[in-house]
Design a protein around this motif. Structure first.
Motif, PDB file in Angstrom:
ATOM      1  N   LEU A  22       0.828  -1.206   0.000  1.00  0.00           N
ATOM      2  CA  LEU A  22       0.000   0.000   0.000  1.00  0.00           C
ATOM      3  C   LEU A  22       0.864   1.258   0.000  1.00  0.00           C
ATOM      4  CD1 LEU A  22      -2.832   1.264   0.160  1.00  0.00           C
ATOM      5  CD2 LEU A  22      -2.637   1.155   2.662  1.00  0.00           C
ATOM      6  N   GLY A  23       1.903   1.275   0.839  1.00  0.00           N
ATOM      7  CA  GLY A  23       2.778   2.440   0.904  1.00  0.00           C
ATOM      8  C   GLY A  23       3.475   2.698  -0.420  1.00  0.00           C
ATOM      9  N   LEU A  24       3.979   1.637  -1.033  1.00  0.00           N
ATOM     10  CA  LEU A  24       4.648   1.783  -2.322  1.00  0.00           C
ATOM     11  C   LEU A  24       3.657   2.230  -3.391  1.00  0.00           C
ATOM     12  CD1 LEU A  24       7.290   1.469  -3.880  1.00  0.00           C
ATOM     13  CD2 LEU A  24       6.685  -0.919  -4.281  1.00  0.00           C
ATOM     14  N   GLY A  25       2.447   1.675  -3.349  1.00  0.00           N
ATOM     15  CA  GLY A  25       1.432   2.046  -4.330  1.00  0.00           C
ATOM     16  C   GLY A  25       1.042   3.504  -4.222  1.00  0.00           C
ATOM     17  N   VAL A  26       0.922   4.003  -3.007  1.00  0.00           N
ATOM     18  CA  VAL A  26       0.578   5.414  -2.811  1.00  0.00           C
ATOM     19  C   VAL A  26       1.671   6.316  -3.359  1.00  0.00           C
ATOM     20  CG1 VAL A  26       0.260   7.213  -1.052  1.00  0.00           C
ATOM     21  CG2 VAL A  26      -0.955   5.030  -0.846  1.00  0.00           C
ATOM     22  N   ARG A  27       2.924   5.962  -3.092  1.00  0.00           N
ATOM     23  CA  ARG A  27       4.043   6.777  -3.611  1.00  0.00           C
ATOM     24  C   ARG A  27       4.082   6.739  -5.140  1.00  0.00           C
ATOM     25  NH1 ARG A  27       6.583   4.372   0.904  1.00  0.00           N
ATOM     26  NH2 ARG A  27       7.651   2.824  -0.390  1.00  0.00           N
ATOM     27  N   TYR A  28       3.864   5.556  -5.707  1.00  0.00           N
ATOM     28  CA  TYR A  28       3.847   5.421  -7.164  1.00  0.00           C
ATOM     29  C   TYR A  28       2.748   6.279  -7.776  1.00  0.00           C
ATOM     30  CZ  TYR A  28       2.705   3.099 -11.639  1.00  0.00           C
ATOM     31  OH  TYR A  28       2.404   2.830 -12.950  1.00  0.00           O
ATOM     32  N   LEU A  29       1.536   6.167  -7.240  1.00  0.00           N
ATOM     33  CA  LEU A  29       0.418   6.944  -7.772  1.00  0.00           C
ATOM     34  C   LEU A  29       0.652   8.439  -7.599  1.00  0.00           C
ATOM     35  CD1 LEU A  29      -2.618   4.798  -6.546  1.00  0.00           C
ATOM     36  CD2 LEU A  29      -1.828   5.073  -8.909  1.00  0.00           C
ATOM     37  N   LEU A  30       1.226   8.828  -6.470  1.00  0.00           N
ATOM     38  CA  LEU A  30       1.459  10.246  -6.205  1.00  0.00           C
ATOM     39  C   LEU A  30       2.485  10.835  -7.162  1.00  0.00           C
ATOM     40  CD1 LEU A  30       1.124  12.804  -4.476  1.00  0.00           C
ATOM     41  CD2 LEU A  30       2.908  11.897  -2.965  1.00  0.00           C
ATOM     42  N   PHE A  31       3.680  10.220  -7.214  1.00  0.00           N
ATOM     43  CA  PHE A  31       4.762  10.807  -8.008  1.00  0.00           C
ATOM     44  C   PHE A  31       4.566  10.604  -9.507  1.00  0.00           C
ATOM     45  CE2 PHE A  31       6.999  10.114  -3.869  1.00  0.00           C
ATOM     46  CZ  PHE A  31       7.117  11.467  -3.540  1.00  0.00           C
ATOM     47  N   SER A  65       4.106  -5.599 -10.139  1.00  0.00           N
ATOM     48  CA  SER A  65       5.456  -5.480  -9.575  1.00  0.00           C
ATOM     49  C   SER A  65       5.411  -5.000  -8.132  1.00  0.00           C
ATOM     50  CB  SER A  65       6.292  -4.507 -10.403  1.00  0.00           C
ATOM     51  OG  SER A  65       6.545  -5.022 -11.689  1.00  0.00           O
ATOM     52  N   MET A  66       4.521  -4.056  -7.845  1.00  0.00           N
ATOM     53  CA  MET A  66       4.456  -3.527  -6.482  1.00  0.00           C
ATOM     54  C   MET A  66       3.966  -4.568  -5.488  1.00  0.00           C
ATOM     55  SD  MET A  66       3.423   0.484  -6.931  1.00  0.00           S
ATOM     56  CE  MET A  66       2.174   0.224  -8.196  1.00  0.00           C
ATOM     57  N   MET A  67       3.153  -5.504  -5.925  1.00  0.00           N
ATOM     58  CA  MET A  67       2.764  -6.612  -5.048  1.00  0.00           C
ATOM     59  C   MET A  67       3.980  -7.462  -4.685  1.00  0.00           C
ATOM     60  SD  MET A  67      -0.810  -7.858  -6.797  1.00  0.00           S
ATOM     61  CE  MET A  67      -2.098  -6.669  -7.217  1.00  0.00           C
ATOM     62  N   ILE A  68       4.832  -7.704  -5.681  1.00  0.00           N
ATOM     63  CA  ILE A  68       6.050  -8.481  -5.438  1.00  0.00           C
ATOM     64  C   ILE A  68       7.002  -7.698  -4.545  1.00  0.00           C
ATOM     65  CG2 ILE A  68       8.092  -9.488  -6.564  1.00  0.00           C
ATOM     66  CD1 ILE A  68       6.206 -10.036  -8.990  1.00  0.00           C
ATOM     67  N   PHE A  69       7.151  -6.398  -4.811  1.00  0.00           N
ATOM     68  CA  PHE A  69       7.972  -5.541  -3.949  1.00  0.00           C
ATOM     69  C   PHE A  69       7.450  -5.575  -2.514  1.00  0.00           C
ATOM     70  CE2 PHE A  69       9.317  -2.370  -7.521  1.00  0.00           C
ATOM     71  CZ  PHE A  69      10.074  -3.370  -8.102  1.00  0.00           C
ATOM     72  N   PHE A 121      13.454   9.208  -8.862  1.00  0.00           N
ATOM     73  CA  PHE A 121      14.422   9.182  -9.957  1.00  0.00           C
ATOM     74  C   PHE A 121      13.951   8.256 -11.070  1.00  0.00           C
ATOM     75  CE2 PHE A 121      18.179   8.475 -12.376  1.00  0.00           C
ATOM     76  CZ  PHE A 121      18.986   9.583 -12.173  1.00  0.00           C
ATOM     77  N   ASN A 122      13.394   7.123 -10.693  1.00  0.00           N
ATOM     78  CA  ASN A 122      12.921   6.153 -11.677  1.00  0.00           C
ATOM     79  C   ASN A 122      11.795   6.742 -12.524  1.00  0.00           C
ATOM     80  OD1 ASN A 122      12.638   3.751 -13.052  1.00  0.00           O
ATOM     81  ND2 ASN A 122      11.944   2.567 -11.297  1.00  0.00           N
ATOM     82  N   ILE A 123      10.868   7.418 -11.874  1.00  0.00           N
ATOM     83  CA  ILE A 123       9.758   8.044 -12.595  1.00  0.00           C
ATOM     84  C   ILE A 123      10.267   9.154 -13.501  1.00  0.00           C
ATOM     85  CG2 ILE A 123       7.743   9.548 -12.275  1.00  0.00           C
ATOM     86  CD1 ILE A 123       7.045   7.731  -9.848  1.00  0.00           C
ATOM     87  N   ALA A 124      11.207   9.965 -13.003  1.00  0.00           N
ATOM     88  CA  ALA A 124      11.771  11.044 -13.819  1.00  0.00           C
ATOM     89  C   ALA A 124      12.483  10.484 -15.049  1.00  0.00           C
ATOM     90  CB  ALA A 124      12.747  11.878 -12.981  1.00  0.00           C
ATOM     91  N   GLY A 125      13.158   9.352 -14.891  1.00  0.00           N
ATOM     92  CA  GLY A 125      13.871   8.742 -16.010  1.00  0.00           C
ATOM     93  C   GLY A 125      12.959   8.178 -17.074  1.00  0.00           C
ATOM     94  N   HIS A 126      11.725   7.879 -16.697  1.00  0.00           N
ATOM     95  CA  HIS A 126      10.747   7.340 -17.657  1.00  0.00           C
ATOM     96  C   HIS A 126       9.734   8.390 -18.112  1.00  0.00           C
ATOM     97  CE1 HIS A 126      12.171   3.474 -15.943  1.00  0.00           C
ATOM     98  NE2 HIS A 126      11.896   3.015 -17.136  1.00  0.00           N
ATOM     99  N   MET A 127       9.897   9.611 -17.664  1.00  0.00           N
ATOM    100  CA  MET A 127       8.892  10.631 -17.937  1.00  0.00           C
ATOM    101  C   MET A 127       8.782  10.958 -19.428  1.00  0.00           C
ATOM    102  SD  MET A 127       8.445  14.247 -15.985  1.00  0.00           S
ATOM    103  CE  MET A 127       7.089  15.365 -16.359  1.00  0.00           C
ATOM    104  N   GLY A 128       9.894  10.774 -20.157  1.00  0.00           N
ATOM    105  CA  GLY A 128       9.860  11.023 -21.597  1.00  0.00           C
ATOM    106  C   GLY A 128      10.351  12.382 -22.010  1.00  0.00           C
ATOM    107  N   TYR A 129      10.732  13.209 -21.038  1.00  0.00           N
ATOM    108  CA  TYR A 129      11.237  14.553 -21.306  1.00  0.00           C
ATOM    109  C   TYR A 129      12.669  14.682 -20.800  1.00  0.00           C
ATOM    110  CZ  TYR A 129       6.387  16.006 -22.156  1.00  0.00           C
ATOM    111  OH  TYR A 129       5.109  16.132 -22.656  1.00  0.00           O
TER     112      TYR A 129
END
Length: 275
Positions: A19-28, A69-73, A188-196
């Motif tokens: 849940l914690g990882l999912g919230v951070r993923y959805l937020l960022f 993936s987040m379930m596995i994490f 950082f991971n999200i920024a690297g995949h942002m496409g810009y």
């Protein structure tokens, strides 16, 4: 008389971790998507590394695999906490045990260790006998979005999640320091995949090019399926000669584009799905 709260069991830990990882993923990822694909879609388009937008089908595929993936994490994260409670790791709860200086140094060490782990496991997963089982899912995104940050196959998700127990086994790490590292890696991971590409043009004309990795570097990896295996830093790719030969030229091209009518998003039915 109130009974004392019993320690969380493994499945409660798994639920909380996921849940914690999912919230951070959805937020960022949500913030990155809102900025790059809604609010500033037109004004930033000249910095869009791949000059088009993905279809809604591609975006939902990235979200679906990231959720898996987040379930596995979450399971690996719970196992890490359980192991720490058993005294099998070096995670600790009082900053005074190792001091404030080590608290911050441990985060830097975690980033360096993670970067090395990512480079070598990532490169190994590109081996022709492993790629299909481990890494093919992530490369379904040729033009990734922020939602692709965790779009892994189950096997790759497990490999990437193993950095959690590895860190707290090889060195002392405060629980809050570990939490800050987790925040760093997802941003950082999200920024690297942002496409810009958000780095300045002068980066490739300075010594920083030998150290700092860029979104252009990783997006090219998604396009070419070879080279550019690094995560946070560029020194492993440079040391091992695995930077794509066109990397610096591509960075120069992206960061040299003029902002104007010629750089507005193409008006096509596919692109309009991201409007």
């Amino acid at each position: 008389m109130m009974l004392a709260r019993q320690p969380l069991n493994f499945w409660e830990l798994t639920y909380g971790s996921t849940l914690g990882l999912g919230v951070r993923y959805l937020l960022f990822a949500g913030i990155a998507w809102l900025l790059g694909y809604w609010i500033f879609k037109r004004s930033w388009f000249h910095r869009k590394i791949v000059a088009r937008f993905p279809s809604s089908h591609e975006v939902w595929r990235e979200i679906g695999y990231s959720a898996l993936s987040m379930m596995i994490f979450g399971v690996v994260g719970a196992a890490t906490v359980y192991a720490s409670r058993q005294g099998w790791t070096q995670m600790y709860g009082k900053i005074s045990k190792h001091g404030l200086l080590w608290f911050w140094l441990s985060i830097g060490c975690a980033i360096v260790i993670h970067d090395a782990w990512f480079y070598w496991t990532h490169r190994l997963m590109h081996h022709r006998k492993l790629f299909r089982w481990f890494h093919r899912v992530h490369h379904l995104s040729h033009n990734p979005t922020p939602w692709a940050a965790y779009a892994f196959s189950p096997l790759e998700a497990l490999v990437q999640a193993l950095i959690f127990p590895l860190l707290v086994v090889v060195m002392p790490m405060h629980t809050y320091a570990f939490g800050l590292f987790m925040m760093w890696q997802i941003v950082f991971n999200i920024a690297g995949h942002m496409g810009y590409e958000f780095h300045p043009r002068w980066l490739m004309r300075s010594p920083l090019r030998y150290v700092i990795n860029t979104p252009t570097n990783h997006i090219m990896h998604h396009e070419k399926l070879r080279g550019n295996y690094g995560l946070y830093f560029n020194f492993w790719d440079r040391l091992m000669g695995t930077n794509h030969e066109a990397y610096e030229r591509r960075f120069e091209e992206v960061t040299s584009r003029a902002k104007g009518p010629s750089s507005t998003p193409p008006s096509t039915p596919v692109d309009s799905r991201c409007d």
